[in-house]
Structure formats: structure tokens, C-alpha cells
Scaffold this motif. Structure first.
Motif, PDB file in Angstrom:
ATOM      1  N   GLN A   1      -2.312  -8.157  14.805  1.00  0.00           N
ATOM      2  CA  GLN A   1      -2.788  -7.253  13.769  1.00  0.00           C
ATOM      3  C   GLN A   1      -4.227  -6.797  13.996  1.00  0.00           C
ATOM      4  OE1 GLN A   1      -2.338  -8.981   9.892  1.00  0.00           O
ATOM      5  NE2 GLN A   1      -1.660  -7.042   9.033  1.00  0.00           N
ATOM      6  N   ILE A   2      -5.029  -7.692  14.520  1.00  0.00           N
ATOM      7  CA  ILE A   2      -6.427  -7.323  14.745  1.00  0.00           C
ATOM      8  C   ILE A   2      -6.617  -6.650  16.105  1.00  0.00           C
ATOM      9  CG2 ILE A   2      -8.735  -8.313  15.086  1.00  0.00           C
ATOM     10  CD1 ILE A   2      -8.049 -10.167  12.689  1.00  0.00           C
ATOM     11  N   GLN A   3      -5.870  -7.172  17.132  1.00  0.00           N
ATOM     12  CA  GLN A   3      -5.979  -6.565  18.459  1.00  0.00           C
ATOM     13  C   GLN A   3      -5.364  -5.175  18.525  1.00  0.00           C
ATOM     14  OE1 GLN A   3      -4.090 -10.297  20.084  1.00  0.00           O
ATOM     15  NE2 GLN A   3      -4.732  -9.246  21.972  1.00  0.00           N
ATOM     16  N   ARG A   4      -4.224  -5.014  17.892  1.00  0.00           N
ATOM     17  CA  ARG A   4      -3.446  -3.779  18.019  1.00  0.00           C
ATOM     18  C   ARG A   4      -3.129  -3.188  16.648  1.00  0.00           C
ATOM     19  NH1 ARG A   4      -4.829  -3.379  22.227  1.00  0.00           N
ATOM     20  NH2 ARG A   4      -3.820  -3.615  24.258  1.00  0.00           N
ATOM     21  N   PRO A   5      -4.173  -2.934  15.855  1.00  0.00           N
ATOM     22  CA  PRO A   5      -3.901  -2.496  14.473  1.00  0.00           C
ATOM     23  C   PRO A   5      -3.079  -1.212  14.406  1.00  0.00           C
ATOM     24  CG  PRO A   5      -6.228  -2.205  15.028  1.00  0.00           C
ATOM     25  CD  PRO A   5      -5.611  -2.994  16.142  1.00  0.00           C
ATOM     26  N   GLU A   6      -3.248  -0.316  15.396  1.00  0.00           N
ATOM     27  CA  GLU A   6      -2.544   0.979  15.321  1.00  0.00           C
ATOM     28  C   GLU A   6      -1.064   0.847  15.629  1.00  0.00           C
ATOM     29  OE1 GLU A   6      -4.465  -0.042  17.678  1.00  0.00           O
ATOM     30  OE2 GLU A   6      -3.447   0.385  19.575  1.00  0.00           O
ATOM     31  N   ARG A   7      -0.672  -0.318  16.182  1.00  0.00           N
ATOM     32  CA  ARG A   7       0.740  -0.510  16.513  1.00  0.00           C
ATOM     33  C   ARG A   7       1.377  -1.590  15.653  1.00  0.00           C
ATOM     34  NH1 ARG A   7       2.539  -0.215  21.945  1.00  0.00           N
ATOM     35  NH2 ARG A   7       1.521   1.433  23.094  1.00  0.00           N
ATOM     36  N   THR A   8       0.641  -2.066  14.662  1.00  0.00           N
ATOM     37  CA  THR A   8       1.126  -3.193  13.868  1.00  0.00           C
ATOM     38  C   THR A   8       1.303  -2.765  12.420  1.00  0.00           C
ATOM     39  OG1 THR A   8      -0.070  -4.629  15.371  1.00  0.00           O
ATOM     40  CG2 THR A   8       0.681  -5.610  13.302  1.00  0.00           C
ATOM     41  N   VAL A   9       2.499  -2.954  11.909  1.00  0.00           N
ATOM     42  CA  VAL A   9       2.838  -2.464  10.576  1.00  0.00           C
ATOM     43  C   VAL A   9       2.980  -3.631   9.611  1.00  0.00           C
ATOM     44  CG1 VAL A   9       4.418  -1.014   9.270  1.00  0.00           C
ATOM     45  CG2 VAL A   9       4.191  -0.689  11.729  1.00  0.00           C
ATOM     46  N   TYR A  10       2.355  -3.502   8.437  1.00  0.00           N
ATOM     47  CA  TYR A  10       2.552  -4.498   7.386  1.00  0.00           C
ATOM     48  C   TYR A  10       2.844  -3.751   6.082  1.00  0.00           C
ATOM     49  CZ  TYR A  10      -2.251  -3.323   6.166  1.00  0.00           C
ATOM     50  OH  TYR A  10      -3.382  -2.640   5.817  1.00  0.00           O
ATOM     51  N   SER A  11       3.278  -4.500   5.066  1.00  0.00           N
ATOM     52  CA  SER A  11       3.590  -3.914   3.744  1.00  0.00           C
ATOM     53  C   SER A  11       4.508  -2.694   3.837  1.00  0.00           C
ATOM     54  CB  SER A  11       2.305  -3.526   2.998  1.00  0.00           C
ATOM     55  OG  SER A  11       1.575  -4.685   2.672  1.00  0.00           O
ATOM     56  N   VAL A  12       5.412  -2.694   4.784  1.00  0.00           N
ATOM     57  CA  VAL A  12       6.274  -1.523   4.991  1.00  0.00           C
ATOM     58  C   VAL A  12       7.235  -1.328   3.816  1.00  0.00           C
ATOM     59  CG1 VAL A  12       8.202  -2.637   6.205  1.00  0.00           C
ATOM     60  CG2 VAL A  12       7.570  -0.296   6.781  1.00  0.00           C
ATOM     61  N   LYS A  13       7.401  -2.380   3.029  1.00  0.00           N
ATOM     62  CA  LYS A  13       8.286  -2.281   1.871  1.00  0.00           C
ATOM     63  C   LYS A  13       7.838  -1.161   0.930  1.00  0.00           C
ATOM     64  CE  LYS A  13      10.350  -5.513  -1.451  1.00  0.00           C
ATOM     65  NZ  LYS A  13      10.345  -6.931  -1.829  1.00  0.00           N
ATOM     66  N   ARG A  14       6.529  -0.918   0.934  1.00  0.00           N
ATOM     67  CA  ARG A  14       6.009   0.154   0.081  1.00  0.00           C
ATOM     68  C   ARG A  14       6.504   1.536   0.513  1.00  0.00           C
ATOM     69  NH1 ARG A  14       0.461  -0.295  -2.913  1.00  0.00           N
ATOM     70  NH2 ARG A  14       0.809  -2.290  -3.880  1.00  0.00           N
ATOM     71  N   LEU A  15       6.979   1.632   1.738  1.00  0.00           N
ATOM     72  CA  LEU A  15       7.391   2.933   2.263  1.00  0.00           C
ATOM     73  C   LEU A  15       8.906   3.111   2.272  1.00  0.00           C
ATOM     74  CD1 LEU A  15       5.007   3.051   5.364  1.00  0.00           C
ATOM     75  CD2 LEU A  15       4.521   3.720   3.011  1.00  0.00           C
ATOM     76  N   MET A  16       9.630   2.055   1.940  1.00  0.00           N
ATOM     77  CA  MET A  16      11.099   2.107   2.017  1.00  0.00           C
ATOM     78  C   MET A  16      11.655   3.136   1.037  1.00  0.00           C
ATOM     79  SD  MET A  16      12.318  -0.173   4.226  1.00  0.00           S
ATOM     80  CE  MET A  16      13.763  -1.125   3.787  1.00  0.00           C
ATOM     81  N   GLY A  17      12.545   3.968   1.553  1.00  0.00           N
ATOM     82  CA  GLY A  17      13.241   4.926   0.698  1.00  0.00           C
ATOM     83  C   GLY A  17      12.350   5.999   0.108  1.00  0.00           C
ATOM     84  N   ARG A  18      11.241   6.264   0.765  1.00  0.00           N
ATOM     85  CA  ARG A  18      10.316   7.256   0.227  1.00  0.00           C
ATOM     86  C   ARG A  18      10.047   8.355   1.233  1.00  0.00           C
ATOM     87  NH1 ARG A  18       7.972   5.224  -4.434  1.00  0.00           N
ATOM     88  NH2 ARG A  18       7.637   3.006  -4.585  1.00  0.00           N
ATOM     89  N   GLY A  19       9.541   9.480   0.714  1.00  0.00           N
ATOM     90  CA  GLY A  19       9.086  10.558   1.575  1.00  0.00           C
ATOM     91  C   GLY A  19       7.570  10.521   1.616  1.00  0.00           C
ATOM     92  N   VAL A  20       7.004  11.268   2.545  1.00  0.00           N
ATOM     93  CA  VAL A  20       5.565  11.148   2.751  1.00  0.00           C
ATOM     94  C   VAL A  20       4.775  11.579   1.516  1.00  0.00           C
ATOM     95  CG1 VAL A  20       5.201  13.413   3.824  1.00  0.00           C
ATOM     96  CG2 VAL A  20       3.737  11.494   4.470  1.00  0.00           C
ATOM     97  N   ASP A  21       5.341  12.519   0.743  1.00  0.00           N
ATOM     98  CA  ASP A  21       4.604  12.978  -0.445  1.00  0.00           C
ATOM     99  C   ASP A  21       4.519  11.897  -1.520  1.00  0.00           C
ATOM    100  OD1 ASP A  21       4.096  15.452   0.629  1.00  0.00           O
ATOM    101  OD2 ASP A  21       6.002  16.285  -0.073  1.00  0.00           O
ATOM    102  N   ASP A  22       5.467  10.960  -1.487  1.00  0.00           N
ATOM    103  CA  ASP A  22       5.480   9.870  -2.478  1.00  0.00           C
ATOM    104  C   ASP A  22       4.400   8.842  -2.223  1.00  0.00           C
ATOM    105  OD1 ASP A  22       7.864  10.856  -3.442  1.00  0.00           O
ATOM    106  OD2 ASP A  22       9.038   9.632  -2.065  1.00  0.00           O
ATOM    107  N   VAL A  23       3.988   8.764  -0.954  1.00  0.00           N
ATOM    108  CA  VAL A  23       3.209   7.580  -0.579  1.00  0.00           C
ATOM    109  C   VAL A  23       1.768   7.903  -0.236  1.00  0.00           C
ATOM    110  CG1 VAL A  23       5.215   6.254   0.164  1.00  0.00           C
ATOM    111  CG2 VAL A  23       4.063   7.726   1.793  1.00  0.00           C
ATOM    112  N   ARG A  24       1.309   9.083  -0.669  1.00  0.00           N
ATOM    113  CA  ARG A  24      -0.086   9.435  -0.369  1.00  0.00           C
ATOM    114  C   ARG A  24      -1.044   8.321  -0.810  1.00  0.00           C
ATOM    115  NH1 ARG A  24       0.440  13.266   2.866  1.00  0.00           N
ATOM    116  NH2 ARG A  24       1.709  15.050   2.260  1.00  0.00           N
ATOM    117  N   ASP A  25      -0.799   7.793  -2.018  1.00  0.00           N
ATOM    118  CA  ASP A  25      -1.700   6.754  -2.520  1.00  0.00           C
ATOM    119  C   ASP A  25      -1.571   5.471  -1.711  1.00  0.00           C
ATOM    120  OD1 ASP A  25      -2.661   8.422  -4.383  1.00  0.00           O
ATOM    121  OD2 ASP A  25      -1.428   7.661  -6.036  1.00  0.00           O
ATOM    122  N   ASP A  26      -0.331   5.128  -1.370  1.00  0.00           N
ATOM    123  CA  ASP A  26      -0.117   3.898  -0.607  1.00  0.00           C
ATOM    124  C   ASP A  26      -0.788   4.002   0.760  1.00  0.00           C
ATOM    125  OD1 ASP A  26       2.373   2.416  -2.140  1.00  0.00           O
ATOM    126  OD2 ASP A  26       2.361   4.597  -2.333  1.00  0.00           O
TER     127      ASP A  26
END
Lengths: 230, 616
Positions: B70-95
Motif C-alpha cells: 500500500q505504501i510502496q505501490r499506492p497507485e496500484r493498490t485498492v482499498y475500501s472498494v466496497k464504497r464503489l460497488m454497484g455505482r457509477g462515477v457520478d455517484d462516488v465523487r465524494d468517496d
């Protein structure tokens, strides 16, 4: 998403044979209609009528504790959780049957929805369009109430006490209507013969329309008062 | 005790596991006899971080290994992806303000994350976490696992549920049931206690908040009402703390680090650590070491509570609404159960106690209770548990668009599922051949304020004069909370074909395509994964040995012993870049053997130091 399934396969008018074991009739024609084959105990295509489903007489007054007991007992028998490893077709019937069970429980446990259901099934039109007709005895009160509402919408908060007073009178009217309904329910359940029952249902339909009209008035004043932050 | 198990083989009694696919951590559990148990990772951890990294080698790693990147490769490491499940990009601007991910073009209906050129959707990311759990379960139980119950926030909508189901399919798991998290928790809580009464489950996790009120009676767990917020959780608290740290650093160091992914992840770790400690300590020090500089500040619980006051308060309104919907007052709630790591925060507990006027239960581990409940539900489905049954509800009303952009509700929120509704449609123009039905979820009156689920196109209608055709459409929400639609032409009695156009999420074809691709790449991936894992292990031992060489114990070793360690160290460094994982593992073993004396003597001196009471 939302995979498409072939649902709503209607139970045939006569259901002579079990879909699994082929024996028939899978259940007696006389009510209560069994949900399971009397020979092999396999779940059959469910009947859609709520009263038959719950094995209850077609009454408008119901014992709610008994209804809940039946709801739990039938849930245990029918819920999809119990059919995870059953044949595809039985799984489908389980889903169908549980949906009817849940929809039926929701309708039957609420006196107004229950009465509307019985009316609809008996061929009465209970459309919402009738809610526009003001019950004649309320004409004057509703007229003044609407004037006050308009004033509130235009920002005049001095009408709030008047609105609250009207609201209280509507609420007590509703309580009165509910007592009236109860009496009619009993009359319906005790009526001998189809014609006598229909006559009571016709009166119930009118009471329900009045009730709906008044409920909408209460909902409207609540909405406007909330919107005004009063 | 003494259960005699017979293996009939086949699907009939295949084991079903229960999975809590969390925002921050995920767990897998199963029912051992009558006791639900969490399955540990091979390393003995019970929680698997819901983190996925796409490595330089072109493979996915998940869990602890991904956390390491996560620290070495932050741009390739995904966390909290649950916040993005089933959503479109307009829904997640705040997230996305919270989550430092690159979003690829064309993410309107499904988000595509750009991990250094590799595009992935949230279900694919979640599938990697599920795969990790699946492997752990298979290693622990010694059998193949292909069926699971997965938990979702009670307040998840149709698209979010479907995305979770898709993730399961992508991970090679048949998802037999999606269970709502608070309901699952109640199952674990009410198990073998013969509980009766009204229970409220307050579930504040990493990214979502749920409240469910249930009636427990004779083994039936009937949900009376549920409410929540799918973007409210510990992440929001972390964000507050990070903002403070970043601002302090900007002032002290004269440098704005908010765009620096590596620094941000380092600070994130530090503030989360501080947050955890504040649940037991009255004050803590936040300490961040970055780029040779050190940032430190003290944080008292008092200040912390001021900072998060409004977040905690945001959970109370859904609780009140749930009570209102269940027609209950706080006095009628017999017991309150706390779920989710964020309920360890004393302020949260205080607020819950004040609202429900009862002391909440805390005896179950709030991180594990959902997974344990999922295991119970799995056993209900397999038939191993027969006296319990969950009756859950749909959290959101379902409706269709009617004239003037208004939503007509067909199935109301808090209806027990499965639930259905029937509506008859007709044509409005002569010869019309299709009818489009727009289905929405939500409580508001207008289409624009509700969540679009899908458009259902009733096709190939017989061309007739307007209003002659009557098509009966049946909407059915299944026990997973997922909608299906069927239609019938009332005139002909024929089944009417319906084409589904989901507003958000993947189509079935897309999911199948992904599964095919993953099969094609499976072997390749497996080899690369083994290399990757060997290297992670090598990194660990290399850095441990590096540290040990600075320890006094190093100089106590004989000349030969030191030479042997250096030789083994050298050997591992040479093998490190090999594409054969066995070579790397071999050298790790050798280095491990060569450093045994060193490790023992360090351990001994540590013990001696500890006995003296000196901190080391």
C-alpha cells in the motif's frame, strides 16, 4: 443484474396431479388447499389467494395473533432457505410461495389493506380517482382547510393553529371511521349469503373512500407543516 | 460432540462457508458442529485486509500481502472498494475525495479503476479478496469450497447487491445467499441462547452504517425495519484526522503532501493507529515518519470526540426512523447489539446507550460477529441448522416511473422478502410494439431523486390499436434482495419477452467474459502469484536479518556463523529475481537456518531486558 426467470406460472384451475410423483389429485379440491402433495410431500405450484393460502375463512375480522402464528409456521415450511438443495422447479415454487406468503401477511394483518383486498377480489373498483370527491358532510370544513393551507404555502404562519385544529378533528374522524369499519367487518363476516355480503362490501367501499380522503388531508397538512419548518 | 459424519460426496452436502466482505477487513467462517468459527489465514490472522494490489509482475495479490504494497505501490493498490460497488462515477465523487484512485474513461455505469494501466471494475477487485478467503478456507478445511453466503450492508440497493454477487461468481463461488450484515450478526448473537424479544442491531463499519430492528421468537428472526447510510463509517473519521495531520504538516514543513500518495498512505496508517488507541486511552500521540522527517502531535479523546460528534449523530436519525417504521419506542427495545469496528469508540457506545436507553451488548467481537452469523446462515441453507430462520426485508421502496417523472411505489421498504407486486401496462400508440418500464429504488416522489435500477423493455408486442394490449408485469424481489421482472400478455396468455438494461453494474455477458478470461490466465497467474508470494516472504526475512545485523547479538556470533549468514543472505538476494518460486523458497529456508542462533540469542536478550523492566 436481475436475471430473468420464468415466474408466475399459474396453478392450473384444477391441479389434479403432482408435478413430481404424478399421483393425483395432489391435494383435495375442497379447501383448505394443501401446499404439498399428499403423496410425496413435494411443494406444489402455490395458489395465489391469500385466505386459502393461510387456510383462513374469508373474514374481514382476523385474529392477528393467529395470523402471525400461521405466518411463522408457513415460513418455516416454504422459505427458499429450506430449498437450497432442492430441484430447480421446487426452488422456484418455494420462491413463488414465499412471495405470496409475505405479500399476503402484509395485506391481511392491516385491516384497511385486508378490506381493500377483499373488495378487489370481489370485483369492486377501489381506484384512487374517487379520492377527489369530497364527502358532502365535509365540504365546508375542507374548503376552509384548503384556504388555510394555501395561506401557509404563501408564508402566512398565523394559520398554523387553525390547521392544527382541523388536523385534530380529522384524526378523531379517522378513529370514528375505524370503529365504523370494525362494525361493518363483523356484519360482513356474519352475513348469510353472497348478496348480503356484497351489500356490506359496497358500504365498506364508501367508508374506505372517505377514510382515504381524510387520511390524505392529514398527510398533506403534515407535509406542509414540515416543509414550513413549523 | 460425537456427531458422526458420513460423506456422501457430490453437491448434496458440500460445505457452504459464510463470508463477511467488509470495507476494511474480510473474514470467512464455517460452522464447526454447532459452533461458528472464523477460519484463520495460514499466518494465523483472523482478519484479511480488504486490500488488493496489482503487482509489477502483473498479478493480483490480496489481503496482508497487498497491505504491504500500500505504501510502496499506492497507485496500484485498492482499498475500501466496497464504497464503489454497484455505482457509477457520478455517484462516488465524494468517496473519491477519500480514495486516491485513478478512474478510467467510460465509468458512468461501472467504475473502472486504472491500476498503472490495468483496468479493473470493483467486482473484480472484490473477487480477489474473495479468492484469498476461498484459498484460506480450502487450506484450513482441506476441501474445495465453491458455495458461500456473503453478507452485504442491509441498506445496499439492488445494483450493489448484484455487484457483490458478480464478485462471488468471478471468484468461482456460487453465492447461495446474500445476507444483510446486521441480520447475520443477530443470528450469531441469538444462536443457542433461545433469545426472545425485540433486538436492535447497530452496525457501524469502515464504510457503511446499518440499523436493523428484529423480533426474535421461537427461532424466527423477523426483521421489522431497517435503515442506514451506505457511505458512513470509520473511513469518514480517518478522513477528519488526516485533514488535521496534513494541515499541521503543511504548516510545520511548509509542504502540502495531500497529492503525494505514498505520504498520504503513511499518514493514514498513523491516524488509524491513533484512532484505535483512543478507544482505550484518554490521549495518544500521532507520529508520522516520512522522507527523513518526523511529525508528531498529541490527540486527546476529548478533541477526538468533538471532531467526530457529527458523524456519530448522523447514525442516530436512521435509528429513529427504523423505530418509527417498526412502530416501536426505545422502551420497547429489549436489547441492543453492536457490530463493526467503529462501535469500539466510546462516544458511539454512549450515543447508542442514550438513544435506546439500554446498555448495548459488547461481549461478541464486533469485527467477527457478522462472519459468524454468515456461517450460521450457511448452515441453515445446508440444512445443518433447522430450527432457525431469518425473515429479512427490503431496505428501499421499489417503484416505476409514471407520467410527469413521478415514481409510483410498488413494493414498500421494510416489506418482508421475497416480495412481489403486479402491475398491468398497456400501449399508448396504435401499433406500438414495445413498452419501456423504468424501475427505481428509493423513498422520494420524483424520478430524479430516486436511484435508477434498470429499464425493462417489453418487446415484440403484437401491434394493436392503442390501449388494446394488456401486459401484466410481475416484479419480484428474492431472498437476496435482488429484483427480477417477468411479463405476460393477458390477451394471449403468452410469456412476454423482457430485455433488461441495468443502469449500473455489469451485464451477465460482461461477467461471463471476465470469467473466461480469468480461466485462460489462471495458470500463468498461479505461477506469477507463487513467485510474488515467495518474494514477499523473502522481503520479510531480508529486512529482519538486516535489522538483526545492527543488534548486539550479531556481534556475539562467531566469525563462521556470521560468514554463514552472509553467504545465505547473498544466496537469497541472488535468487530473489528468479521466476522460479521454489528457488526463492529454498534460499529463504537456508537463510532461516543460518540465522537460527542469531534469532535465539536476540530473543534471549530481549527476554532478559524485559525481565529487567527496561523497554527495548
Amino acid at each position: 443484474m436481475s436475471e430473468l426467470r420464468i415466474l408466475g406460472e399459474q396453478a392450473p384451475a384444477e391441479h389434479p396431479h403432482c408435478w413430481r410423483c404424478g399421483n393425483g389429485p395432489a391435494h383435495e379440491h375442497a379447501e383448505p388447499v394443501s401446499l404439498f402433495c399428499q403423496f410425496c410431500n413435494t411443494l406444489q405450484p402455490p395458489v395465489a389467494d391469500y385466505f386459502s393460502f393461510f387456510d383462513l375463512p374469508r373474514h374481514l375480522s382476523l385474529d392477528l395473533a393467529e395470523l402471525q402464528r400461521k405466518f411463522y409456521a408457513l415460513s418455516r415450511l416454504l422459505h427458499p432457505d429450506r430449498y437450497t438443495r432442492a430441484a430447480e422447479r421446487e426452488r422456484r415454487y418455494s420462491l413463488e410461495a414465499t412471495a405470496i406468503l409475505n405479500d399476503g401477511y402484509r395485506v391481511l394483518r392491516d385491516p384497511v389493506e385486508r378490506a381493500e383486498y377483499v373488495l378487489r377480489e370481489a370485483g369492486f373498483d377501489i381506484g384512487e380517482q374517487r379520492t377527489r370527491d369530497v364527502p358532502p358532510e365535509l365540504l365546508e370544513e375542507v374548503f376552509e382547510f384548503n384556504m388555510a393551507l394555501d395561506e401557509l404555502k404563501s408564508g402566512d404562519e398565523t394559520v398554523v393553529p387553525q390547521l392544527m385544529e382541523s388536523r385534530a378533528s380529522f384524526v378523531s374522524l379517522l378513529a370514528e371511521i375505524d370503529r365504523e369499519l370494525d362494525a361493518h367487518f363483523a356484519e360482513h363476516d356474519g352475513a348469510a349469503g353472497r348478496e348480503a355480503r356484497r351489500a356490506v362490501l359496497e358500504r365498506i367501499r364508501k367508508i374506505l373512500n372517505r377514510r382515504r380522503y381524510i387520511r390524505n388531508l392529514v398527510a398533506e397538512v403534515d407535509r406542509q407543516l414540515t416543509a414550513q419548518g413549523a | 460432540m460425537g456427531t458422526f459424519q458420513i460423506d456422501f460426496g457430490g453437491a448434496a452436502n458440500k460445505r457452504i462457508v459464510g463470508i463477511d466482505l467488509g470495507t476494511t477487513n474480510s473474514l470467512v467462517a464455517y460452522l464447526d458442529g454447532v459452533t461458528p468459527k472464523v477460519i484463520p489465514t495460514p499466518e494465523g490472522d483472523r482478519l484479511v485486509p480488504s486490500i488488493v494490489s496489482y503487482t509489477d509482475e502483473g498479478v493480483f495479490v490480496a489481503g496482508e500481502a497487498a497491505r504491504g504494497l500500500q505504501i510502496q505501490r499506492p497507485e496500484r493498490t485498492v482499498y475500501s472498494v466496497k464504497r464503489l460497488m454497484g455505482r457509477g462515477v457520478d455517484d462516488v465523487r465524494d468517496d473519491l475525495k477519500l480514495l486516491p484512485f485513478q478512474i478510467a474513461e467510460g465509468s458512468e455505469s461501472v467504475i473502472r479503476l486504472d491500476l498503472g494501466g490495468k483496468l479493473v471494475t470493483p467486482p473484480e477487485v472484490s473477487a480477489q479478496v474473495l479468492l484469498e478467503l476461498k484459498r484460506n478456507a480450502e487450506a484450513h478445511l482441506g476441501e474445495e469450497i465453491t458455495q458461500a453466503v456473503i453478507t452485504v450492508p442491509a441498506y445496499f440497493n439492488d445494483a450493489q447487491r448484484q455487484a457483490t454477487k458478480d464478485a462471488g461468481r468471478l471468484a468461482g463461488l456460487e453465492v447461495l445467499r446474500l445476507v444483510n450484515e446486521p441480520t447475520a450478526a443477530s443470528l450469531a448473537y441469538g444462536l443457542d441462547k433461545r433469545k426472545e424479544g425485540i433486538v436492535a442491531v447497530y452496525d457501524l463499519g469502515g464504510g457503511t452504517f446499518d440499523i436493523s430492528i428484529l423480533r426474535l421468537q421461537e427461532g424466527i428472526f423477523e426483521v421489522l425495519a431497517t435503515n442506514g447510510d451506505t457511505r458512513l463509517g470509520g473511513d469518514d473519521i480517518d478522513e477528519r484526522l488526516m485533514a488535521i495531520a496534513l494541515e499541521d504538516i503543511a504548516t510545520e514543513w511548509g509542504e502540502n503532501l495531500s497529492g503525494n500518495l505514498e505520504a498520504v498512505q503513511t499518514i493514514r496508517r498513523a491516524v488509524i493507529e491513533a484512532k484505535h488507541q483512543l478507544s482505550t486511552l484518554p490521549k495518544v500521540a500521532i507520529s508520522v515518519r516520512y522522507g527523513g522527517r518526523v511529525y508528531q502531535r498529541e490527540l486527546t479523546r476529548e478533541l477526538f470526540e468533538q471532531l467526530i460528534q457529527d458523524i456519530v449523530e448522523r447514525t442516530l436519525q436512521p435509528c429513529r426512523e427504523a423505530m418509527r417504521d417498526a412502530n416501536l419506542t426505545p422502551e420497547q427495545i429489549d436489547e441492543v447489539v453492536l457490530v463493526g469496528g467503529s462501535t469500539r469508540i466510546p462516544l458511539v457506545r454512549k450515543a447508542v446507550e442514550a438513544l435506546f436507553k439500554t446498555k448495548p451488548h459488547t461481549e461478541l467481537n464486533p469485527d467477527e460477529v457478522v462472519a459468524l452469523g454468515a456461517a450460521v446462515q450457511a448452515a441453515i441453507l445446508s440444512g445443518d441448522v433447522q430450527d432457525q430462520l431469518l425473515l429479512d426485508v427490503t431496505p428501499l421502496s421499489l417503484g416505476i416511473e409514471t407520467m410527469g417523472g413521478v415514481v409510483t411505489k410498488l413494493i414498500h421498504r421494510n416489506s418482508t422478502i421475497p416480495a412481489s407486486a403486479t402491475e398491468t401496462f398497456t400501449t399508448s400508440v396504435d401499433g406500438q410494439k414495445n413498452v419501456l418500464i423504468h424501475v427505481l429504488q428509493g423513498e422520494r416522489e420524483l424520478v430524479k431523486d430516486c436511484r435508477s435500477l434498470a429499464r425493462f423493455d417489453l418487446k415484440d408486442i403484437d401491434p394493436l390499436p392503442a390501449g388494446m394490449t394488456r401486459i401484466e408485469v410481475r416484479f419480484l424481489i428474492d431472498a437476496n434482495g435482488i429484483l427480477s421482472v417477468t411479463a405476460r400478455d393477458l390477451r394471449t396468455g403468452r410469456q412476454q419477452s423482457v430485455e433488461v438494461k441495468p443502469s449500473y453494474g455489469l451485464t451477465d455477458e460482461q461477467v461471463e467474459q471476465m470469467i473466461r478470461e480469468s480461466f485462460e490466465r489462471a495458470e500463468e497467474d498461479f505461477a506469477a502469484r507463487q513467485v510474488r508470494e515467495a518474494r514477499v516472504e523473502a522481503d520479510n526475512i531480508l529486512s529482519a536479518v538486516e535489522k538483526a545485523r545492527a543488534n548486539a547479538a550479531w556481534f556475539d556470533l562467531s566469525e563462521e556463523e556470521r560468514a554463514a549468514v552472509d553467504a545465505a543472505l547473498n544466496g537469497l538476494q541472488m535468487a530473489y529475481h528468479s521466476e522460479d518460486h521454489r528457488l526463492i523458497l529454498d534460499q529463504i529456508e537456508k537463510l532461516d537456518a543460518a540465522t537460527r542462533t542469531l534469532a535465539e540469542s536476540m530473543m534471549n536478550s530481549a527476554v532478559r531486558q524485559a525481565l529487567k523492566g527496561t523497554k527495548i
